[in-house]
Scaffold this active site. Structure first.
Site, PDB file in Angstrom:
ATOM      1  N   ASP A 127      50.469  51.398  32.365  1.00 18.56           N
ATOM      2  CA  ASP A 127      50.417  49.921  32.570  1.00 18.56           C
ATOM      3  C   ASP A 127      49.307  50.458  31.450  1.00 18.56           C
ATOM      4  O   ASP A 127      48.167  50.948  31.543  1.00 18.56           O
ATOM      5  CB  ASP A 127      49.880  49.967  34.248  1.00 18.56           C
ATOM      6  N   GLU A 154      43.293  45.225  45.653  1.00 17.80           N
ATOM      7  CA  GLU A 154      41.793  46.536  45.210  1.00 17.80           C
ATOM      8  C   GLU A 154      40.759  46.030  45.792  1.00 17.80           C
ATOM      9  O   GLU A 154      40.648  44.457  45.626  1.00 17.80           O
ATOM     10  CB  GLU A 154      42.204  47.137  44.361  1.00 17.80           C
TER      11      GLU A 154
END
Length: 260
Positions: A57, A144
């Site tokens: 990623d 997050e």
């Protein structure tokens, strides 16, 4: 039960058994790491290397990428940062996904969620910046706590968090025809997600231990196991992830995703 769009249920059947129990039948001692790691962790028998399919990623911070080398190194997929909040876009997203596509690496965009703007504002922004052609795999919602953010450290209650996530993901599923993947961290999952979103695939960050040890009753489709990996074709350190299934399962899922 909420409706599952075509192409999602088959992945449950392919990787549904890929929990920690799967490792009881795998001999791991002779398995070498697929990629180098500048800060390797001791995962014991539950090591990422028992999963044969690995990917990366990335975001603008990875700089110039030699995608041909990345493909040759054995990278099987790439999650690429596309947007953040309601008004920020990664300046290298369009370049990265087109180059990944050119060398045949399956790819998908991800959105970093901010709880200081609404789900609809963020879905509108994502849709405005992310073309359907940029995703072989389902789009990703990255949730997050933004503890170091200079602009948004808001922490809503769990019910609000889940409602906003659901609204955002519903918008993307309707627009793109693919049910989003949820990326999350240990603390955010503990605070908001335990026991919820069971009909979604999860991408879990767990860089010091196997997800079965750090997440409460959560199966995963992808496991982010390091942020200090070394991948040929990328300068500097790279996040590396494992797909919780066999190469055959991976190929079947990618093919199914591209039918939608």
């Amino acid at each position: 039960m909420r409706r599952l769009i075509p192409g999602i249920l088959p992945l449950f059947l392919l990787i549904g058994g890929c929990t920690s129990a799967s490792y009881d039948f795998v001999q791991t001692a002779s398995i070498s790491p697929k990629f180098k790691d500048t800060d390797p962790q001791d995962f014991g028998d539950l090591k990422p290397q028992v999963h044969p399919v690995h990917g990366i990623d990335i975001s603008k911070w990875n700089g110039d990428i030699d995608w041909a080398k990345v493909k040759q190194s054995g990278v099987s997929f790439a999650f690429i940062k596309a947007t953040e909040g309601k008004d920020s876009a990664d300046p290298r997203f369009q370049e990265y996904w087109r180059q990944a596509n050119a060398v045949g690496i399956p790819h998908a965009p991800y959105h970093f969620y901010y709880f200081c703007s609404t789900a609809d504002q963020q879905a509108d922004w994502f849709i405005a910046n992310v073309p359907r052609a940029s995703m072989d795999l389902p789009p990703v919602l990255d949730v997050e706590w933004n503890g170091e953010s200079k602009t948004c450290r808001t922490r809503p209650d769990p019910e609000t968090v889940r409602a906003e996530m659901q609204r955002f993901m519903d918008r993307l599923e309707i627009h793109y025809g693919k049910r989003p993947i949820i990326y999350t961290s240990v603390d955010f999952h503990r605070d908001n997600l335990v026991g919820h979103f069971r009909h979604y695939h999860f991408w879990l960050r767990s860089v010091a231990a196997h997800p079965s040890k750090t997440y409460d009753q959560r199966r995963y489709a992808f496991w982010q196991y390091t942020s200090t990996g070394v991948v040929p074709g990328i300068k500097g350190l790279t996040d590396i992830n494992a797909f919780a299934g066999s190469p055959k399962a991976w190929q079947a899922w990618v093919a199914q995703m591209n039918k939608n």
